[in-house]
Design a protein around this motif. Structure first.
Motif, PDB file in Angstrom:
ATOM      1  N   LEU A   1     -10.013   7.852  -1.812  1.00 25.02           N
ATOM      2  CA  LEU A   1      -8.808   7.357  -2.470  1.00 25.02           C
ATOM      3  C   LEU A   1      -8.913   7.512  -3.984  1.00 25.02           C
ATOM      4  O   LEU A   1      -7.939   7.894  -4.658  1.00 25.02           O
ATOM      5  N   ALA A   2     -10.090   7.191  -4.523  1.00 25.42           N
ATOM      6  CA  ALA A   2     -10.303   7.332  -5.967  1.00 25.42           C
ATOM      7  C   ALA A   2     -10.158   8.787  -6.396  1.00 25.42           C
ATOM      8  O   ALA A   2      -9.513   9.094  -7.408  1.00 25.42           O
ATOM      9  N   LYS A   3     -10.759   9.689  -5.641  1.00 27.72           N
ATOM     10  CA  LYS A   3     -10.692  11.113  -5.981  1.00 27.72           C
ATOM     11  C   LYS A   3      -9.261  11.631  -5.899  1.00 27.72           C
ATOM     12  O   LYS A   3      -8.824  12.423  -6.738  1.00 27.72           O
ATOM     13  N   GLU A   4      -8.519  11.183  -4.897  1.00 32.54           N
ATOM     14  CA  GLU A   4      -7.120  11.599  -4.780  1.00 32.54           C
ATOM     15  C   GLU A   4      -6.322  11.158  -6.000  1.00 32.54           C
ATOM     16  O   GLU A   4      -5.493  11.916  -6.528  1.00 32.54           O
ATOM     17  N   TYR A   5      -6.579   9.934  -6.464  1.00 31.57           N
ATOM     18  CA  TYR A   5      -5.869   9.424  -7.630  1.00 31.57           C
ATOM     19  C   TYR A   5      -6.214  10.239  -8.874  1.00 31.57           C
ATOM     20  O   TYR A   5      -5.334  10.598  -9.664  1.00 31.57           O
ATOM     21  N   ILE A   6      -7.496  10.535  -9.037  1.00 29.94           N
ATOM     22  CA  ILE A   6      -7.932  11.324 -10.204  1.00 29.94           C
ATOM     23  C   ILE A   6      -7.263  12.694 -10.208  1.00 29.94           C
ATOM     24  O   ILE A   6      -6.712  13.134 -11.221  1.00 29.94           O
ATOM     25  N   HIS A   7      -7.298  13.372  -9.070  1.00 28.78           N
ATOM     26  CA  HIS A   7      -6.727  14.723  -8.999  1.00 28.78           C
ATOM     27  C   HIS A   7      -5.217  14.712  -9.238  1.00 28.78           C
ATOM     28  O   HIS A   7      -4.666  15.683  -9.774  1.00 28.78           O
ATOM     29  N   ALA A   8      -4.558  13.621  -8.853  1.00 31.83           N
ATOM     30  CA  ALA A   8      -3.106  13.542  -9.018  1.00 31.83           C
ATOM     31  C   ALA A   8      -2.702  13.227 -10.454  1.00 31.83           C
ATOM     32  O   ALA A   8      -1.516  13.352 -10.805  1.00 31.83           O
ATOM     33  N   HIS A   9      -3.665  12.820 -11.296  1.00 34.23           N
ATOM     34  CA  HIS A   9      -3.332  12.394 -12.661  1.00 34.23           C
ATOM     35  C   HIS A   9      -4.224  13.058 -13.713  1.00 34.23           C
ATOM     36  O   HIS A   9      -4.504  12.473 -14.763  1.00 34.23           O
ATOM     37  N   LEU A  10      -4.634  14.287 -13.469  1.00 41.11           N
ATOM     38  CA  LEU A  10      -5.505  14.988 -14.414  1.00 41.11           C
ATOM     39  C   LEU A  10      -4.828  15.272 -15.743  1.00 41.11           C
ATOM     40  O   LEU A  10      -5.505  15.450 -16.762  1.00 41.11           O
ATOM     41  N   ASP A  11      -3.506  15.329 -15.731  1.00 37.40           N
ATOM     42  CA  ASP A  11      -2.784  15.705 -16.947  1.00 37.40           C
ATOM     43  C   ASP A  11      -2.422  14.504 -17.815  1.00 37.40           C
ATOM     44  O   ASP A  11      -1.630  14.628 -18.753  1.00 37.40           O
ATOM     45  N   ARG A  12      -2.971  13.316 -17.504  1.00 34.41           N
ATOM     46  CA  ARG A  12      -2.714  12.172 -18.381  1.00 34.41           C
ATOM     47  C   ARG A  12      -3.967  11.324 -18.526  1.00 34.41           C
ATOM     48  O   ARG A  12      -4.927  11.458 -17.752  1.00 34.41           O
ATOM     49  N   ASP A  13      -3.960  10.454 -19.512  1.00 38.46           N
ATOM     50  CA  ASP A  13      -5.109   9.605 -19.811  1.00 38.46           C
ATOM     51  C   ASP A  13      -5.158   8.455 -18.805  1.00 38.46           C
ATOM     52  O   ASP A  13      -4.297   7.578 -18.819  1.00 38.46           O
ATOM     53  N   ILE A  14      -6.142   8.472 -17.915  1.00 37.64           N
ATOM     54  CA  ILE A  14      -6.239   7.429 -16.901  1.00 37.64           C
ATOM     55  C   ILE A  14      -7.430   6.526 -17.206  1.00 37.64           C
ATOM     56  O   ILE A  14      -8.425   6.952 -17.795  1.00 37.64           O
ATOM     57  N   SER A  15      -7.326   5.271 -16.782  1.00 37.28           N
ATOM     58  CA  SER A  15      -8.357   4.287 -17.080  1.00 37.28           C
ATOM     59  C   SER A  15      -9.203   4.008 -15.844  1.00 37.28           C
ATOM     60  O   SER A  15      -8.795   4.268 -14.704  1.00 37.28           O
ATOM     61  N   LEU A  16     -10.368   3.439 -16.088  1.00 38.09           N
ATOM     62  CA  LEU A  16     -11.249   3.034 -15.001  1.00 38.09           C
ATOM     63  C   LEU A  16     -10.587   1.965 -14.138  1.00 38.09           C
ATOM     64  O   LEU A  16     -10.751   1.949 -12.913  1.00 38.09           O
ATOM     65  N   ASP A  17      -9.809   1.073 -14.772  1.00 39.76           N
ATOM     66  CA  ASP A  17      -9.094   0.043 -14.007  1.00 39.76           C
ATOM     67  C   ASP A  17      -8.140   0.676 -12.999  1.00 39.76           C
ATOM     68  O   ASP A  17      -8.077   0.252 -11.839  1.00 39.76           O
ATOM     69  N   GLU A  18      -7.400   1.691 -13.440  1.00 41.35           N
ATOM     70  CA  GLU A  18      -6.444   2.350 -12.552  1.00 41.35           C
ATOM     71  C   GLU A  18      -7.148   3.003 -11.359  1.00 41.35           C
ATOM     72  O   GLU A  18      -6.690   2.895 -10.213  1.00 41.35           O
ATOM     73  N   ILE A  19      -8.255   3.689 -11.639  1.00 35.69           N
ATOM     74  CA  ILE A  19      -8.963   4.392 -10.564  1.00 35.69           C
ATOM     75  C   ILE A  19      -9.566   3.408  -9.576  1.00 35.69           C
ATOM     76  O   ILE A  19      -9.480   3.592  -8.351  1.00 35.69           O
ATOM     77  N   SER A  20     -10.180   2.331 -10.083  1.00 36.52           N
ATOM     78  CA  SER A  20     -10.796   1.345  -9.196  1.00 36.52           C
ATOM     79  C   SER A  20      -9.736   0.627  -8.360  1.00 36.52           C
ATOM     80  O   SER A  20      -9.969   0.322  -7.178  1.00 36.52           O
ATOM     81  N   GLN A  21      -8.563   0.372  -8.939  1.00 31.81           N
ATOM     82  CA  GLN A  21      -7.485  -0.243  -8.173  1.00 31.81           C
ATOM     83  C   GLN A  21      -6.998   0.676  -7.061  1.00 31.81           C
ATOM     84  O   GLN A  21      -6.680   0.221  -5.961  1.00 31.81           O
ATOM     85  N   ALA A  22      -6.964   1.972  -7.347  1.00 33.73           N
ATOM     86  CA  ALA A  22      -6.565   2.931  -6.312  1.00 33.73           C
ATOM     87  C   ALA A  22      -7.546   2.925  -5.148  1.00 33.73           C
ATOM     88  O   ALA A  22      -7.170   3.187  -4.002  1.00 33.73           O
ATOM     89  N   ALA A  23      -8.824   2.603  -5.441  1.00 33.84           N
ATOM     90  CA  ALA A  23      -9.855   2.540  -4.407  1.00 33.84           C
ATOM     91  C   ALA A  23      -9.983   1.147  -3.801  1.00 33.84           C
ATOM     92  O   ALA A  23     -10.845   0.926  -2.941  1.00 33.84           O
ATOM     93  N   HIS A  24      -9.148   0.196  -4.271  1.00 33.73           N
ATOM     94  CA  HIS A  24      -9.160  -1.188  -3.765  1.00 33.73           C
ATOM     95  C   HIS A  24     -10.512  -1.862  -3.980  1.00 33.73           C
ATOM     96  O   HIS A  24     -11.026  -2.566  -3.106  1.00 33.73           O
ATOM     97  N   LEU A  25     -11.097  -1.629  -5.164  1.00 38.42           N
ATOM     98  CA  LEU A  25     -12.391  -2.215  -5.502  1.00 38.42           C
ATOM     99  C   LEU A  25     -12.336  -2.801  -6.904  1.00 38.42           C
ATOM    100  O   LEU A  25     -11.528  -2.371  -7.732  1.00 38.42           O
ATOM    101  N   SER A  26     -13.226  -3.781  -7.173  1.00 42.39           N
ATOM    102  CA  SER A  26     -13.361  -4.264  -8.536  1.00 42.39           C
ATOM    103  C   SER A  26     -13.958  -3.153  -9.391  1.00 42.39           C
ATOM    104  O   SER A  26     -14.635  -2.254  -8.883  1.00 42.39           O
ATOM    105  N   LYS A  27     -13.716  -3.220 -10.694  1.00 41.57           N
ATOM    106  CA  LYS A  27     -14.172  -2.157 -11.583  1.00 41.57           C
ATOM    107  C   LYS A  27     -15.678  -1.927 -11.476  1.00 41.57           C
ATOM    108  O   LYS A  27     -16.135  -0.781 -11.345  1.00 41.57           O
ATOM    109  N   TYR A  28     -16.462  -3.002 -11.489  1.00 46.58           N
ATOM    110  CA  TYR A  28     -17.910  -2.830 -11.552  1.00 46.58           C
ATOM    111  C   TYR A  28     -18.506  -2.463 -10.187  1.00 46.58           C
ATOM    112  O   TYR A  28     -19.479  -1.717 -10.110  1.00 46.58           O
ATOM    113  N   HIS A  29     -17.892  -2.965  -9.126  1.00 48.47           N
ATOM    114  CA  HIS A  29     -18.319  -2.530  -7.791  1.00 48.47           C
ATOM    115  C   HIS A  29     -18.014  -1.042  -7.614  1.00 48.47           C
ATOM    116  O   HIS A  29     -18.826  -0.278  -7.082  1.00 48.47           O
TER     117      HIS A  29
END
Length: 276
Positions: free
Chosen positions: A177-205
Motif C-alpha cells: 500500500l505504501a509503495k502504491e501511494y509513493i508511485h502514484a505521487h512521484l510528481d509532488r512533495d509527499i510526507s512520511l505522515d502521508e505514506i504511513s497513513q496510506a499503509a495504516h501504520l503509525s509513522k515510527y512503526h
C-alpha cells in the motif's frame, strides 16, 4: 567518480524495454537502490561485491547475478582489480509471457528468479550471447527475441517460479500500500505522515517496518522511484530540465548527483547513450 570507471548503456533496437549495461569500475560504488526491471548479469573480470536480500555477496568472474524487480542492492569492486561486468534489464511485462511459456502454464502471477548468485555455464552463455547481439546491434528482431527466450527458459530450468499473491504476509500487503501511494505521487512533495497513513501504520512503526522489509529508508525509496521514473522519461526523449522539474529535484545539479549514484553517469550521458 573519477575517469577510471566507465559505464555504457545500450538499448536494443529490436526488443522493447531491453537494455544492456557494460561497466568497468575501479573507484565507484552504487548507492542502495532497486530497479523496476528484471536484471541478468555476468561478472567478466575482477570481483563484484554487493548487498542484496539481507546479505553481502562476492561474485568472481563467470558468476551470474540475478535481481528480481524492486530488489534492493548496491555494488562496488572487490579486491585490487578493475571490476568488469555486463547487466541486462528487461521490463516484467515484456518477459512474463516468456516465463509462462517456458513453464507451460498461463498465469499473471509475478515470476521470481531462482537466486542471486548462480554458477551455470548455460545461463551465462545465454546472457552473454544476448548482450553481444544488443551491443553490436547484430541479428534480426527474431534473433534477439530467441536469445532472450533462451535466457528465460534456462532461468526457469534453474528453479525460478511464479509466486502467488495469496501467499503475501500482512507486512507485505501494508508495504505494498505504501509503495502504491509513493508511485502514484512521484510528481509532488509527499510526507512520511502521508505514506504511513496510506499503509495504516503509525509513522515510527512504518519507518521500522519499511527499513526492515526493504533494507532502505522510505526517503531513499522515494528518491529511487523518482530516479527510475526520470530514467524512463529520458528514454522517451524528455528534456533534462523538464524531467528534473517533474520529479522534484531542486535543479540539474541535484538531479545529476542523485542519478549518478544509481546509474554511474549523468542523465545527459545516459540519454546520449540510449539514443544512439
Amino acid at each position: 567518480m573519477g575517469n577510471a570507471s566507465r559505464f555504457q548503456f545500450i538499448k536494443s533496437q529490436h526488443v522493447p524495454s531491453l537494455t544492456v549495461l557494460h561497466a568497468a569500475m575501479e573507484d565507484f560504488s552504487y548507492d542502495r537502490h532497486a530497479h523496476e526491471e528484471y536484471a541478468f548479469g555476468v561478472t567478466l573480470s575482477g570481483r563484484q561485491d554487493f548487498f542484496s536480500g539481507g546479505q553481502f555477496h562476492k561474485s568472481p568472474p563467470g558468476n551470474v547475478i540475478l535481481f528480481n524487480p524492486e530488489e534492493v542492492h548496491d555494488g562496488q569492486p572487490g579486491g585490487e582489480h578493475t571490476l568488469d561486468y555486463l547487466m541486462m534489464y528487461v521490463d516484467p511485462e515484456q518477459v512474463a509471457p516468456l516465463f509462462a511459456d517456458a513453464l507451460g502454464r498461463d498465469t499473471n502471477a509475478g515470476f521470481r528468479l531462482p537466486g542471486t548468485l548462480i554458477q551455470d555455464s548455460q545461463l551465462r552463455g545465454a546472457i552473454l550471447e544476448l548482450a553481444r547481439l544488443v551491443t553490436a546491434n547484430a541479428g534480426s528482431c527474431i534473433d534477439q527475441e530467441n536469445a532472450l527466450y533462451k535466457v528465460m527458459e534456462r532461468t526457469v530450468q534453474l528453479g525460478g517460479a511464479f509466486h502467488s499473491e495469496q501467499s503475501a504476509t500482512r507486512p507485505d500487503a501494508l508495504m505494498g500500500l505504501a509503495k502504491e501511494y509513493i508511485h502514484a505521487h512521484l510528481d509532488r512533495d509527499i510526507s512520511l505522515d502521508e505514506i504511513s497513513q496510506a499503509a495504516h501504520l503509525s509513522k515510527y512503526h512504518f519507518l521500522r517496518l519499511f527499513r526492515q522489509h526493504y533494507g532502505i529508508t522510505p526517503h531513499q525509496y522515494v528518491i529511487n522511484c523518482r530516479i527510475n521514473a526520470a530514467r524512463t522519461a529520458l528514454t522517451k526523449g524528455v528534456s533534462l530540465s523538464e524531467v528534473a522539474l517533474r520529479y522534484g529535484f531542486a535543479d540539474l545539479s541535484h538531479f545529476n548527483r542523485r542519478f549518478k549514484r544509481i546509474y554511474g553517469m549523468t542523465p545527459h550521458q545516459y540519454q546520449r547513450d540510449i539514443s544512439r
